[in-house]
Design an enzyme around this catalytic site. Structure first.
Site, PDB file in Angstrom:
ATOM      1  N   GLU A   1      -3.907 -15.205   2.702  1.00  0.00           N
ATOM      2  CA  GLU A   1      -2.608 -15.266   3.355  1.00  0.00           C
ATOM      3  C   GLU A   1      -2.309 -16.700   3.794  1.00  0.00           C
ATOM      4  O   GLU A   1      -3.203 -17.544   3.830  1.00  0.00           O
ATOM      5  CB  GLU A   1      -2.622 -14.320   4.559  1.00  0.00           C
ATOM      6  CG  GLU A   1      -2.888 -12.887   4.131  1.00  0.00           C
ATOM      7  CD  GLU A   1      -2.731 -11.891   5.266  1.00  0.00           C
ATOM      8  OE1 GLU A   1      -1.799 -12.040   6.060  1.00  0.00           O
ATOM      9  OE2 GLU A   1      -3.555 -10.965   5.345  1.00  0.00           O
TER      10      GLU A   1
ATOM     11  N   GLY B   1      -2.355 -15.433  -4.198  1.00  0.00           N
ATOM     12  CA  GLY B   1      -2.128 -14.260  -3.359  1.00  0.00           C
ATOM     13  C   GLY B   1      -3.413 -13.606  -2.855  1.00  0.00           C
ATOM     14  O   GLY B   1      -3.390 -12.524  -2.301  1.00  0.00           O
TER      15      GLY B   1
ATOM     16  N   LYS C   1      -7.804  -1.213   9.510  1.00  0.00           N
ATOM     17  CA  LYS C   1      -9.178  -1.477   9.985  1.00  0.00           C
ATOM     18  C   LYS C   1      -9.211  -2.137  11.351  1.00  0.00           C
ATOM     19  O   LYS C   1     -10.079  -1.864  12.162  1.00  0.00           O
ATOM     20  CB  LYS C   1      -9.943  -2.329   8.996  1.00  0.00           C
ATOM     21  CG  LYS C   1      -9.527  -3.778   9.001  1.00  0.00           C
ATOM     22  CD  LYS C   1     -10.099  -4.556   7.886  1.00  0.00           C
ATOM     23  CE  LYS C   1      -9.103  -5.604   7.428  1.00  0.00           C
ATOM     24  NZ  LYS C   1      -7.782  -5.176   7.053  1.00  0.00           N
TER      25      LYS C   1
ATOM     26  N   LYS D   1     -14.754  -4.594   9.712  1.00  0.00           N
ATOM     27  CA  LYS D   1     -15.289  -3.613   8.763  1.00  0.00           C
ATOM     28  C   LYS D   1     -16.744  -3.275   9.079  1.00  0.00           C
ATOM     29  O   LYS D   1     -17.156  -2.120   8.960  1.00  0.00           O
ATOM     30  CB  LYS D   1     -15.146  -4.151   7.341  1.00  0.00           C
ATOM     31  CG  LYS D   1     -13.676  -4.196   6.904  1.00  0.00           C
ATOM     32  CD  LYS D   1     -13.469  -5.094   5.706  1.00  0.00           C
ATOM     33  CE  LYS D   1     -12.003  -5.111   5.293  1.00  0.00           C
ATOM     34  NZ  LYS D   1     -11.717  -6.224   4.358  1.00  0.00           N
TER      35      LYS D   1
ATOM     36  N   GLU E   1     -10.575   6.114   5.268  1.00  0.00           N
ATOM     37  CA  GLU E   1     -11.438   5.577   4.205  1.00  0.00           C
ATOM     38  C   GLU E   1     -10.979   4.201   3.736  1.00  0.00           C
ATOM     39  O   GLU E   1     -11.787   3.312   3.451  1.00  0.00           O
ATOM     40  CB  GLU E   1     -11.447   6.555   3.017  1.00  0.00           C
ATOM     41  CG  GLU E   1     -12.263   6.130   1.815  1.00  0.00           C
ATOM     42  CD  GLU E   1     -13.759   6.047   2.108  1.00  0.00           C
ATOM     43  OE1 GLU E   1     -14.382   7.093   2.232  1.00  0.00           O
ATOM     44  OE2 GLU E   1     -14.296   4.923   2.233  1.00  0.00           O
TER      45      GLU E   1
ATOM     46  N   ASP F   1     -12.104 -10.338   9.952  1.00  0.00           N
ATOM     47  CA  ASP F   1     -11.793  -9.151   9.148  1.00  0.00           C
ATOM     48  C   ASP F   1     -13.070  -8.447   8.715  1.00  0.00           C
ATOM     49  O   ASP F   1     -13.205  -7.226   8.817  1.00  0.00           O
ATOM     50  CB  ASP F   1     -10.960  -9.581   7.930  1.00  0.00           C
ATOM     51  CG  ASP F   1     -10.699  -8.441   6.978  1.00  0.00           C
ATOM     52  OD1 ASP F   1      -9.701  -7.735   7.175  1.00  0.00           O
ATOM     53  OD2 ASP F   1     -11.513  -8.245   6.040  1.00  0.00           O
TER      54      ASP F   1
ATOM     55  N   VAL G   1       0.836  -1.212   0.000  1.00  0.00           N
ATOM     56  CA  VAL G   1       0.000   0.000   0.000  1.00  0.00           C
ATOM     57  C   VAL G   1       0.865   1.254   0.000  1.00  0.00           C
ATOM     58  O   VAL G   1       0.640   2.189  -0.773  1.00  0.00           O
ATOM     59  CB  VAL G   1      -0.995   0.004   1.188  1.00  0.00           C
ATOM     60  CG1 VAL G   1      -1.790   1.305   1.212  1.00  0.00           C
ATOM     61  CG2 VAL G   1      -1.934  -1.189   1.089  1.00  0.00           C
TER      62      VAL G   1
ATOM     63  N   GLY H   1     -11.414  -1.376   0.613  1.00  0.00           N
ATOM     64  CA  GLY H   1     -10.328  -0.851  -0.221  1.00  0.00           C
ATOM     65  C   GLY H   1     -10.678   0.299  -1.146  1.00  0.00           C
ATOM     66  O   GLY H   1     -10.684   1.451  -0.736  1.00  0.00           O
TER      67      GLY H   1
END
Lengths: 429, 429
Positions: free
Chosen positions: A190, A187, A105, A205, A129, A201, A14, A134
């Site tokens: 993970e 990819g 996050k 969010k 944001e 996760d 990133v 994403g």
């Protein structure tokens, strides 16, 4: 042209994307903001890992405080990940009067309100944001465009890894284990996929989305979370034959002034907007009392989409600096709402049962459902090994409390097993 | 709490929606803006038409200037429609230092840059989110979230009337005339549907979207516009059997630094995100160099969705008043770009031809296509009356210039007619 100097923590995918976009679109950004943006320092953990990276005018250092305490730096961008360490650094930056942009996050979901308060006390901006979905600008959209509206429901496919795995399972009929392996090879997952496949996760969010949609802070323990790692291909195929696909859906709904937040695999009708979201893409459906149903779709992760959201935040801070309007919270809406109770939360359900393959069984099942005041949409007996039959029931809308009654009744019958149980999403009008 | 006084021009469906949302969500709006918003005066054309309408604290008048020149009024909301009159009133309001919010796409598409300039000279805000795609906050999203990105392509279903008609034609196999009638009966089409079905309304919206996506002003004469009123059911059915649906698609694309803007019926692959947009709904697909493809979906029109967008603008103005930051343009991005030439604009095409039903015809057709350097994806002879055959060709990607060569060649053959010609949208990755 005046310059805004930026410091960055982390130079992974990133971070590198942020550097790249800022270089590529410098001219447009300057035209819009009236300022030249420049990342002058980036702190990394291991200097030697970045020895080949050279960005003109940007110093790479392993001294975080050289970034956090540099008086020239006005904006700190945190893209290093981790929770405790990132939290400490961000607090340090905020207290030194730096505006902060983060894509973290996990951190925002757990300590967002604490960080927001510190930002306010120090009259600086804190934007995040990129922490949800994403490349989809969903947080700013809720802030700006649902300000006058009352959000009634937020539903999202907000985790790309699990959506990729489920898309493969549905499309190719491969097992969860095989789909996970191919996701890892590409990819999209993970090597330790726990946070993704267990729904954690996505839950983070949904916590952030709930804060924006309803102005209310909920904790992880307030969220019903179920992952995709125990989904049986048999149920996916059964669902397919009935006109559904399987998605990991995060939902945050307002029911009579109370909130229910969940992340769980759901059966989604094939013509529902969420059914068309494939592979690693994300989508968030927001239902407002006035506006009706809107959907925001896009790449949920990846270097450039996430970096673009970070850039949007940097530009928002820069505009605020220029206008002298920093220090206002990202989301100014505050409301206290209690959690809905199980009798308030309603859904149709898909139940797969294992029952003795002898006469009179359907009557027993009907009896169990009737005791829970549950009427049935479909009953299908799909297979039998001679001794046991697999029976699938789709109910009409029932409450979580009714579902519990059904579960209790089934438990009392030692020869009936509830193999699986999924919410069934209503068709979209 | 301080009050912001608002005047309104027009009290039709959208105006009534604005009044309703402002009443229903007063508390939330006040919490977010720190101000109490109040519509104190609304100007209407015919007072007697509104004699039954009573809104506490709001005066209904037929004297527009009582609204435009009221020193107490800070924001003027124009939801009356018309072009010249509305333009004059808005200029009057801007020159009197009022901030203006309008939903008037015809006006903004034609005179937007003039009005923006007057707003800037008078240091007031001019917002018009509701002018494109009703309930979808697409303009503000482009401003905020594509600021650092380079937009490469904008595709949209931006007219609800035509999408409703085409959805009916595809789903029910009814003719254009019948679908239009049912749309009119349901209130999805006006009694004079010209602006919608000829693609003019969609073209206005594409002009505004182009301004936001690329910072460039284009005129109506710069836009290639084709409506839906000459679409033959035979082509829709043919398209269906080939895996496509038919949509009126507005497109604004950047090709090597130049722009091409068009509105025309297109064949859309069934699994393309735009194919799933049904009935009166709208959707806008924005492709950014960094972010990739994102889509924004929602109700394209209607009282409450449009009113909600107007309210978002009113809240944006109010926040600016509170922060002392009014007078900045809605879209600060400015860039001059020329129009792309026909040799630059590429697409696959669907061509339906009427040819003599005798041997050697396919060779003639191949010859024509070869002369235009065009290779073919599919050729299907669908029907024959013994004398003439109907032949459908789907080409690979060719330029508009190549298409013109094909048209010229066909015109030279008096016994071959080009019955219809549509762009074919590429499948989404």
């Amino acid at each position: 042209m005046e310059e805004i100097k930026i410091g960055m923590l982390g130079l992974g995918t990133v971070g590198s994307g942020v550097v790249r976009i800022m270089n590529d679109h410098q001219e447009k950004i300057s035209q819009i903001t009236g300022r030249r943006l420049k990342i002058i320092k980036t702190a990394v953990r291991h200097l030697d890992a970045h020895s080949a990276q050279e960005v003109p005018g940007m110093q790479i250092t392993d001294d975080v405080h050289a970034v956090l305490h540099d008086p020239e730096i006005q904006i700190v961008v945190e893209v290093m990940g981790t929770i405790d360490q990132a939290k400490a650094y961000i607090i340090d930056a905020l207290k030194h009067g730096k505006h902060v942009v983060t894509a973290n996050k996990d951190l925002i979901a757990q300590y967002g309100s604490e960080l927001v308060q510190i930002a306010q006390e120090n009259k600086v901006d804190l934007f995040y944001e990129a922490s949800v979905a994403g490349g989809i600008p969903i947080l700013r959209t809720i802030v700006n465009s649902f300000a006058a509206d009352q959000v009634e429901d937020v539903k999202g496919i907000v985790n790309g890894t699990t959506n990729y795995i489920l898309t493969q399972m549905v499309a190719k009929g491969v097992s969860y284990a095989d789909a996970l392996k191919s996701a890892q090879a590409l990819g999209f997952a993970e090597s330790d996929p726990t946070n993704d496949v267990k729904g954690i996760d996505a839950a983070y969010k949904m916590i952030i989305l709930t804060q924006f949609a309803y102005g209310t802070n909920v904790k992880m323990s307030d969220v019903t979370v179920e992952g995709i790692d125990e989904i049986d291909l048999a149920d996916i195929n059964q669902a397919k034959s009935m006109g559904y696909t399987m998605k990991l859906v995060g939902e945050s709904q307002e029911i009579a002034g109370k909130l229910a937040v969940s992340v769980e695999p759901m059966l989604v009708p094939k013509d529902h907007p969420l059914a068309t979201i494939q592979n690693e893409n994300n989508a968030v459906l927001v239902k407002g009392a006035a506006v009706g149903t809107t959907m925001f779709y896009g790449p949920g992760a990846g270097e450039m989409p996430t970096a673009n959201s970070v850039l949007s935040d940097i530009i928002a801070v820069t505009k605020n600096i220029v206008l002298g309007t920093t220090g206002n919270t990202f989301n100014g809406y505050r409301q206290k709402a209690a959690l809905a109770t199980p009798d308030m939360i309603e859904s149709a359900y898909y139940l797969a049962l294992r029952m003795p393959d002898i006469p009179g069984q359907l009557l027993r099942l009907t009896d169990i459902l009737t005791k829970a005041d549950t009427s049935v949409n479909q009953v299908i007996q799909t297979e039998t090994d001679g001794e046991h039959a697999r029976v699938v029931v789709v109910t009409h809308k029932i409450s979580l409390a009714q579902l519990q009654t059904i579960r209790d009744q089934i438990n009392r019958n030692s020869d009936i097993d509830l193999i699986s149980c999924y919410k069934v999403l209503e068709a979209q009008a």
